[in-house]
Design a protein around this motif. Structure first.
Motif, mmCIF file in Angstrom:
data_model
loop_
_atom_site.group_PDB
_atom_site.id
_atom_site.type_symbol
_atom_site.label_atom_id
_atom_site.label_comp_id
_atom_site.label_asym_id
_atom_site.label_seq_id
_atom_site.Cartn_x
_atom_site.Cartn_y
_atom_site.Cartn_z
ATOM 1 N N ASP A 40 0.821 -1.212 0.000
ATOM 2 C CA ASP A 40 0.000 0.000 0.000
ATOM 3 C C ASP A 40 0.853 1.261 0.000
ATOM 4 O O ASP A 40 0.430 2.301 -0.488
ATOM 5 C CB ASP A 40 -0.939 0.021 1.207
ATOM 6 C CG ASP A 40 -2.001 -1.055 1.142
ATOM 7 O OD1 ASP A 40 -2.162 -1.693 0.075
ATOM 8 O OD2 ASP A 40 -2.675 -1.272 2.160
ATOM 9 N N ALA A 41 2.058 1.176 0.546
ATOM 10 C CA ALA A 41 2.945 2.338 0.584
ATOM 11 C C ALA A 41 3.446 2.715 -0.803
ATOM 12 O O ALA A 41 3.819 3.873 -1.031
ATOM 13 C CB ALA A 41 4.122 2.069 1.512
ATOM 14 N N ASP A 42 3.431 1.785 -1.739
ATOM 15 C CA ASP A 42 3.921 2.065 -3.091
ATOM 16 C C ASP A 42 3.148 3.182 -3.773
ATOM 17 O O ASP A 42 3.687 3.868 -4.633
ATOM 18 C CB ASP A 42 3.840 0.816 -3.975
ATOM 19 C CG ASP A 42 4.850 -0.244 -3.583
ATOM 20 O OD1 ASP A 42 5.792 0.079 -2.838
ATOM 21 O OD2 ASP A 42 4.682 -1.390 -4.022
ATOM 22 N N HIS A 43 1.906 3.340 -3.425
ATOM 23 C CA HIS A 43 1.048 4.289 -4.127
ATOM 24 C C HIS A 43 0.850 5.577 -3.341
ATOM 25 O O HIS A 43 -0.009 6.385 -3.682
ATOM 26 C CB HIS A 43 -0.297 3.631 -4.447
ATOM 27 C CG HIS A 43 -0.117 2.341 -5.167
ATOM 28 N ND1 HIS A 43 0.310 2.266 -6.482
ATOM 29 C CD2 HIS A 43 -0.235 1.066 -4.759
ATOM 30 C CE1 HIS A 43 0.410 1.008 -6.844
ATOM 31 N NE2 HIS A 43 0.085 0.253 -5.813
ATOM 32 N N LEU A 44 1.646 5.765 -2.293
ATOM 33 C CA LEU A 44 1.553 6.962 -1.460
ATOM 34 C C LEU A 44 2.818 7.798 -1.603
ATOM 35 O O LEU A 44 3.893 7.262 -1.879
ATOM 36 C CB LEU A 44 1.397 6.569 0.014
ATOM 37 C CG LEU A 44 0.156 5.791 0.402
ATOM 38 C CD1 LEU A 44 0.277 5.318 1.847
ATOM 39 C CD2 LEU A 44 -1.082 6.644 0.217
ATOM 40 N N PRO A 45 2.703 9.102 -1.381
ATOM 41 C CA PRO A 45 3.934 9.898 -1.319
ATOM 42 C C PRO A 45 4.758 9.463 -0.105
ATOM 43 O O PRO A 45 4.226 8.857 0.829
ATOM 44 C CB PRO A 45 3.426 11.342 -1.165
ATOM 45 C CG PRO A 45 1.995 11.242 -0.773
ATOM 46 C CD PRO A 45 1.501 9.889 -1.184
ATOM 47 N N ALA A 46 6.028 9.769 -0.114
ATOM 48 C CA ALA A 46 6.932 9.297 0.940
ATOM 49 C C ALA A 46 6.445 9.666 2.336
ATOM 50 O O ALA A 46 6.588 8.871 3.263
ATOM 51 C CB ALA A 46 8.337 9.846 0.716
ATOM 52 N N ASP A 47 5.832 10.823 2.511
ATOM 53 C CA ASP A 47 5.387 11.201 3.855
ATOM 54 C C ASP A 47 4.185 10.384 4.325
ATOM 55 O O ASP A 47 3.824 10.420 5.494
ATOM 56 C CB ASP A 47 5.103 12.700 3.959
ATOM 57 C CG ASP A 47 3.987 13.171 3.047
ATOM 58 O OD1 ASP A 47 3.504 12.384 2.203
ATOM 59 O OD2 ASP A 47 3.581 14.347 3.181
ATOM 60 N N GLY A 48 3.578 9.595 3.450
ATOM 61 C CA GLY A 48 2.486 8.717 3.829
ATOM 62 C C GLY A 48 2.932 7.312 4.165
ATOM 63 O O GLY A 48 2.145 6.507 4.655
ATOM 64 N N HIS A 49 4.188 6.998 3.919
ATOM 65 C CA HIS A 49 4.698 5.646 4.165
ATOM 66 C C HIS A 49 4.695 5.283 5.639
ATOM 67 O O HIS A 49 4.389 4.152 5.998
ATOM 68 C CB HIS A 49 6.123 5.500 3.624
ATOM 69 C CG HIS A 49 6.182 5.497 2.135
ATOM 70 N ND1 HIS A 49 7.351 5.199 1.463
ATOM 71 C CD2 HIS A 49 5.264 5.755 1.177
ATOM 72 C CE1 HIS A 49 7.137 5.276 0.158
ATOM 73 N NE2 HIS A 49 5.875 5.618 -0.027
ATOM 74 N N ILE A 50 5.034 6.244 6.500
ATOM 75 C CA ILE A 50 5.167 5.944 7.929
ATOM 76 C C ILE A 50 3.875 5.392 8.516
ATOM 77 O O ILE A 50 3.906 4.475 9.335
ATOM 78 C CB ILE A 50 5.676 7.175 8.724
ATOM 79 C CG1 ILE A 50 6.041 6.788 10.150
ATOM 80 C CG2 ILE A 50 4.633 8.272 8.744
ATOM 81 C CD1 ILE A 50 7.294 5.997 10.255
ATOM 82 N N GLU A 51 2.737 5.906 8.069
ATOM 83 C CA GLU A 51 1.457 5.413 8.584
ATOM 84 C C GLU A 51 1.259 3.938 8.244
ATOM 85 O O GLU A 51 0.830 3.145 9.077
ATOM 86 C CB GLU A 51 0.305 6.241 8.020
ATOM 87 C CG GLU A 51 -1.042 5.861 8.571
ATOM 88 C CD GLU A 51 -2.162 6.733 8.036
ATOM 89 O OE1 GLU A 51 -3.296 6.253 8.019
ATOM 90 O OE2 GLU A 51 -1.904 7.872 7.631
ATOM 91 N N VAL A 52 1.603 3.567 7.011
ATOM 92 C CA VAL A 52 1.486 2.165 6.596
ATOM 93 C C VAL A 52 2.461 1.306 7.387
ATOM 94 O O VAL A 52 2.102 0.250 7.910
ATOM 95 C CB VAL A 52 1.732 2.008 5.079
ATOM 96 C CG1 VAL A 52 1.779 0.541 4.673
ATOM 97 C CG2 VAL A 52 0.663 2.742 4.282
ATOM 98 N N TYR A 53 3.713 1.753 7.506
ATOM 99 C CA TYR A 53 4.721 0.971 8.224
ATOM 100 C C TYR A 53 4.332 0.768 9.690
ATOM 101 O O TYR A 53 4.495 -0.328 10.232
ATOM 102 C CB TYR A 53 6.096 1.640 8.142
ATOM 103 C CG TYR A 53 6.660 1.747 6.749
ATOM 104 C CD1 TYR A 53 6.255 0.883 5.735
ATOM 105 C CD2 TYR A 53 7.593 2.724 6.436
ATOM 106 C CE1 TYR A 53 6.777 0.986 4.460
ATOM 107 C CE2 TYR A 53 8.123 2.825 5.157
ATOM 108 C CZ TYR A 53 7.707 1.961 4.171
ATOM 109 O OH TYR A 53 8.227 2.065 2.920
#
Length: 88
Positions: A40-53
């Motif tokens: 799911d993080a692949d389709h988000l900007p980098a600042d949205g990755h932390i929420e997925v992680y």
């Protein structure tokens, strides 16, 4: 990576590329679902990755904790002189 021009449609070069990392299946459906969620993080900007992680981390901790509580560890064995004899 090139920044798109304002008003430009994203092209194939802007799509995330797979990292090509092989993953051995765990055999646990709950853990597998959490690992799949990382995509799911692949389709988000980098600042949205932390929420997925962080979400995946919580899910993995929960899954692994439940595995530990489901299978109690064996307790210490009594010394050999106190063990009952086994009949053959």
């Amino acid at each position: 990576m090139n920044e798109p021009m304002p008003g430009a449609e994203p092209g194939p070069e802007d799509e995330p590329l797979p990292l090509g990392i092989a993953r051995t299946p765990t055999g646990n459906a709950e853990v597998e679902a959490q690992l799949e969620r990382l995509a799911d993080a692949d389709h988000l900007p980098a600042d949205g990755h932390i929420e997925v992680y962080e979400d995946v981390h919580r899910g993995l901790r929960s899954a692994l904790t439940s595995l530990d509580s489901a299978q109690p560890l064996p307790g210490p064995q009594p010394p050999a002189e106190h063990r009952p004899y086994e009949d053959d």
